[in-house]
Motif scaffolding. Structure first.
Motif, mmCIF file in Angstrom:
data_model
loop_
_atom_site.group_PDB
_atom_site.id
_atom_site.type_symbol
_atom_site.label_atom_id
_atom_site.label_comp_id
_atom_site.label_asym_id
_atom_site.label_seq_id
_atom_site.Cartn_x
_atom_site.Cartn_y
_atom_site.Cartn_z
ATOM 1 N N GLN A 81 8.856 1.716 -21.124
ATOM 2 C CA GLN A 81 8.509 1.634 -19.714
ATOM 3 C C GLN A 81 7.011 1.785 -19.515
ATOM 4 N N VAL A 82 6.561 1.323 -18.379
ATOM 5 C CA VAL A 82 5.145 1.380 -18.026
ATOM 6 C C VAL A 82 5.026 2.003 -16.648
ATOM 7 N N GLN A 83 4.049 2.872 -16.509
ATOM 8 C CA GLN A 83 3.729 3.421 -15.197
ATOM 9 C C GLN A 83 2.313 2.967 -14.825
ATOM 10 N N LEU A 84 2.185 2.486 -13.600
ATOM 11 C CA LEU A 84 0.902 2.027 -13.086
ATOM 12 C C LEU A 84 0.589 2.811 -11.810
ATOM 13 N N VAL A 85 -0.586 3.425 -11.762
ATOM 14 C CA VAL A 85 -0.974 4.229 -10.608
ATOM 15 C C VAL A 85 -2.342 3.770 -10.124
ATOM 16 N N GLU A 86 -2.369 3.262 -8.892
ATOM 17 C CA GLU A 86 -3.619 2.806 -8.303
ATOM 18 C C GLU A 86 -4.330 3.963 -7.595
ATOM 19 N N SER A 87 -5.649 3.838 -7.509
ATOM 20 C CA SER A 87 -6.449 4.820 -6.773
ATOM 21 C C SER A 87 -7.741 4.164 -6.321
ATOM 22 N N GLY A 88 -8.455 4.859 -5.433
ATOM 23 C CA GLY A 88 -9.767 4.385 -5.039
ATOM 24 C C GLY A 88 -9.829 3.650 -3.716
ATOM 25 N N GLY A 89 -8.685 3.452 -3.082
ATOM 26 C CA GLY A 89 -8.699 2.788 -1.787
ATOM 27 C C GLY A 89 -9.339 3.672 -0.728
ATOM 28 N N GLY A 90 -9.589 3.083 0.445
ATOM 29 C CA GLY A 90 -10.175 3.858 1.526
ATOM 30 C C GLY A 90 -10.591 2.983 2.671
ATOM 31 N N LEU A 91 -11.335 3.607 3.592
ATOM 32 C CA LEU A 91 -11.835 2.912 4.775
ATOM 33 C C LEU A 91 -13.322 2.638 4.594
ATOM 34 N N VAL A 92 -13.698 1.372 4.692
ATOM 35 C CA VAL A 92 -15.090 0.977 4.544
ATOM 36 C C VAL A 92 -15.449 0.021 5.672
ATOM 37 N N GLN A 93 -16.748 -0.254 5.793
ATOM 38 C CA GLN A 93 -17.206 -1.211 6.800
ATOM 39 C C GLN A 93 -17.412 -2.582 6.171
ATOM 40 N N ALA A 94 -17.385 -3.591 6.999
ATOM 41 C CA ALA A 94 -17.636 -4.952 6.532
ATOM 42 C C ALA A 94 -18.987 -5.009 5.830
ATOM 43 N N GLY A 95 -18.991 -5.686 4.667
ATOM 44 C CA GLY A 95 -20.212 -5.781 3.881
ATOM 45 C C GLY A 95 -20.337 -4.734 2.792
ATOM 46 N N ASP A 96 -19.532 -3.688 2.874
ATOM 47 C CA ASP A 96 -19.562 -2.614 1.878
ATOM 48 C C ASP A 96 -18.880 -3.044 0.582
ATOM 49 N N SER A 97 -19.028 -2.192 -0.422
ATOM 50 C CA SER A 97 -18.359 -2.387 -1.706
ATOM 51 C C SER A 97 -17.384 -1.246 -1.955
ATOM 52 N N LEU A 98 -16.384 -1.535 -2.775
ATOM 53 C CA LEU A 98 -15.381 -0.532 -3.125
ATOM 54 C C LEU A 98 -14.787 -0.930 -4.470
ATOM 55 N N ARG A 99 -14.473 0.075 -5.295
ATOM 56 C CA ARG A 99 -13.787 -0.207 -6.550
ATOM 57 C C ARG A 99 -12.455 0.527 -6.568
ATOM 58 N N VAL A 100 -11.402 -0.228 -6.780
ATOM 59 C CA VAL A 100 -10.079 0.364 -6.957
ATOM 60 C C VAL A 100 -9.725 0.337 -8.431
ATOM 61 N N SER A 101 -8.955 1.337 -8.846
ATOM 62 C CA SER A 101 -8.590 1.486 -10.249
ATOM 63 C C SER A 101 -7.082 1.538 -10.401
ATOM 64 N N CYS A 102 -6.634 1.233 -11.607
ATOM 65 C CA CYS A 102 -5.214 1.312 -11.922
ATOM 66 C C CYS A 102 -5.092 1.949 -13.298
ATOM 67 N N ALA A 103 -4.427 3.106 -13.350
ATOM 68 C CA ALA A 103 -4.215 3.804 -14.613
ATOM 69 C C ALA A 103 -2.850 3.427 -15.156
ATOM 70 N N ALA A 104 -2.828 2.936 -16.380
ATOM 71 C CA ALA A 104 -1.574 2.531 -17.019
ATOM 72 C C ALA A 104 -1.178 3.557 -18.060
ATOM 73 N N SER A 105 0.094 3.877 -18.108
ATOM 74 C CA SER A 105 0.602 4.801 -19.123
ATOM 75 C C SER A 105 1.957 4.297 -19.603
ATOM 76 N N GLY A 106 2.384 4.855 -20.737
ATOM 77 C CA GLY A 106 3.621 4.387 -21.333
ATOM 78 C C GLY A 106 3.325 3.303 -22.358
ATOM 79 N N ARG A 107 4.244 2.380 -22.514
ATOM 80 C CA ARG A 107 4.074 1.297 -23.474
ATOM 81 C C ARG A 107 3.283 0.180 -22.790
ATOM 82 N N THR A 108 1.961 0.210 -22.951
ATOM 83 C CA THR A 108 1.074 -0.644 -22.153
ATOM 84 C C THR A 108 0.715 -1.958 -22.830
ATOM 85 N N VAL A 109 1.473 -2.350 -23.851
ATOM 86 C CA VAL A 109 1.233 -3.658 -24.455
ATOM 87 C C VAL A 109 1.417 -4.723 -23.383
#
Length: 126
Positions: A1-29
């Motif tokens: 099994q694989v677990q995927l957990v996203e993070s990094g979202g939020g509220l920003v203004q137009a023109g801004d930058s943001l990076r979202v991440s996804c942490a994978a665990s388990g059998r990540t092939v």
């Protein structure tokens, strides 16, 4: 099994930058990993994908030149760097992992992916 957990979202203004991440665990092939998004009242749509072997990347036309998908293989992390954000980028962003090889199902299709995270909300104000 694989677990995927996203993070990094939020509220920003137009023109801004943001990076979202996804942490994978388990059998990540994997054969590929991707980002999709779903805005209220709309279908979940493809944003970007990356081949696990070779690292070739693919983007939806709406985000090309603004978003960048990347992986940190050692840390089992998937990233989506989003620049020049627009209000229409507002959505829940999901990461996904595909183990399907030699399939006609394209990377842009939800059916290509076998595992999904729970999503992270990105809101862009005008």
């Amino acid at each position: 099994q694989v677990q995927l957990v996203e993070s990094g979202g939020g509220l920003v203004q137009a023109g801004d930058s943001l990076r979202v991440s996804c942490a994978a665990s388990g059998r990540t092939v994997c054969d590929a990993m991707g980002w999709f998004r779903q805005a209220p009242g709309k279908e979940r749509e493809f944003v970007a994908a990356i081949n696990c072997i070779g690292g070739m990347t693919y983007y939806a036309d709406s985000v090309k030149e603004r978003f960048t998908i990347s992986r940190d293989i050692l840390k089992n992390l998937l990233y989506l760097q989003m620049n020049s954000l627009k209000p229409e980028d507002t959505a829940v962003y999901y990461c996904a992992l595909s183990r399907q090889k030699w399939t006609p199902v394209p990377l842009t299709s939800r059916g290509r992916y076998d595992f999904w995270g729970q999503g992270t909300q990105v809101t862009v104000s005008s």
